[in-house]
Enzyme design. Sequence first.
Site: not given
Ligand SMILES: *Cc1c(COP(=O)(O)O)cnc(C)c1O
Length: 426
Positions: A23, A245
């Site tokens: 980034y 998530d």
């Molecule tokens: C950081 C994050 C991801 C991605 O995880 P990585 O290990 O960077 O691939 C996905 N979802 C959420 C909510 C995150 O904070």
Amino acid sequence: MSRKAPSAHHLTAADQPNLWLPYTQMQTAPFPVEAVSTSASRITLADGRELVDGVAAWWTACHGYSHPHIHAALVRQAERMPHVMFGGMVHEPAIRLAARLAAMLPGDLERVFFTDSGSVAMEVAIKMAVQYHINQGTEGRQKILSFRGGYHGDTLGMMSICDPEEGMHSLFAGVLPEQVLADLPVDAASLAQLEALLAERGDSIAAIVTEPLVQGAGGMLFHDPEVLRRLRKLCDRHGTLLILDEIFTGFGRTGTMFACEQAGVVPDIVALSKALTGGTMALAATVARQGVFEAFLSDNAGHALMHGPTFMANPLACAVANASLDLFETEPRLEQVAAIAAQLSRELEPCRTLPGVRDVRVLGAIGVVELETLDNPDALRRAFVERGVWIRPFRNIVYLTPAFTIKPEELTRLTTAIVDVLREAA
Ligand SMILES: *Cc1c(COP(=O)(O)O)cnc(C)c1O
């Protein structure tokens, strides 16, 4: 494009000869600081300076760095068996970790599929959801519905369900599959819109995906637990799976072990990563309810889940994750989060009256100062380093996600730095 020759005082990220940073516009970003060691909430730099860490290594190091219990588990496992393949072979650290995760998670979230990053855990969640419907002979459910402000990772599949602006969809138009984007149902109008969308297209949606309670990378945007209950109801009504998530929110960050507990909602699939190993190793897990798993049981070999990262369930990472879960049992982590929340609320409050500040908000161990605009995050970051703190503003926010073990006086150093730097910038 050519670059000017660097002067000693104005080295940029690109002057680091071989690394390509995430980034980062390498031509203009400042030369990165170099970390050499960590301990609890402190990072020591190569030039000897020590920073109090306000970010906890991208939201992962919930017990602080180099916790002795985690360190001991890592060394013990390294001596015994650092890694074996997981195809047709299992091991105690993974068996134990899966059992503990299943026991901790609400409802019948019982089947744990390990991967090595959050993005991939979410990719697996999406594959599970789509194939869940296919395996049951349901046709046409191939779309994923996600929300504005959402972030689920940087892989191409995840870019298609992230907020389109953040994911820079326009740049990758034609590469990304088209999914369904909506506003989170936070009020009557957005709820009506989502209901109408599902009435029309619900039978083409395999799963609805969201981060529960906090959209992290989207700008630390909070929503009420009621939103999750609405989504659960809508998913049930339309035969759609609910994927939460919890990669950022999982393991205490919002004040409960998992954010979905605050809504009393059990998702069909949940993704975990970030704080799963206490920030020590890369590891992620996609956990499915028993009913989702059973849709993959069949005489038909084609109904199996076809996924398997090389370093899946790495024993070192699993041993460290088990040690991290031990610490949640033996040390008062959720009480610490509650104390951090109270202190953040108190100490960030003075920011509210500063010019250019739009909002100050706190949930669990997440403290956010939202600005009207953030024009020069690099300058702010440098100002923070000069004050001996590691804080990484992005989008239009300055935020803290400290380790749960941070000392009150260290947290005060972080909040004081934010108040001072924003006052000076105003
Ligand atoms: C950081 C994050 C991801 C991605 O995880 P990585 O290990 O960077 O691939 C996905 N979802 C959420 C909510 C995150 O904070």
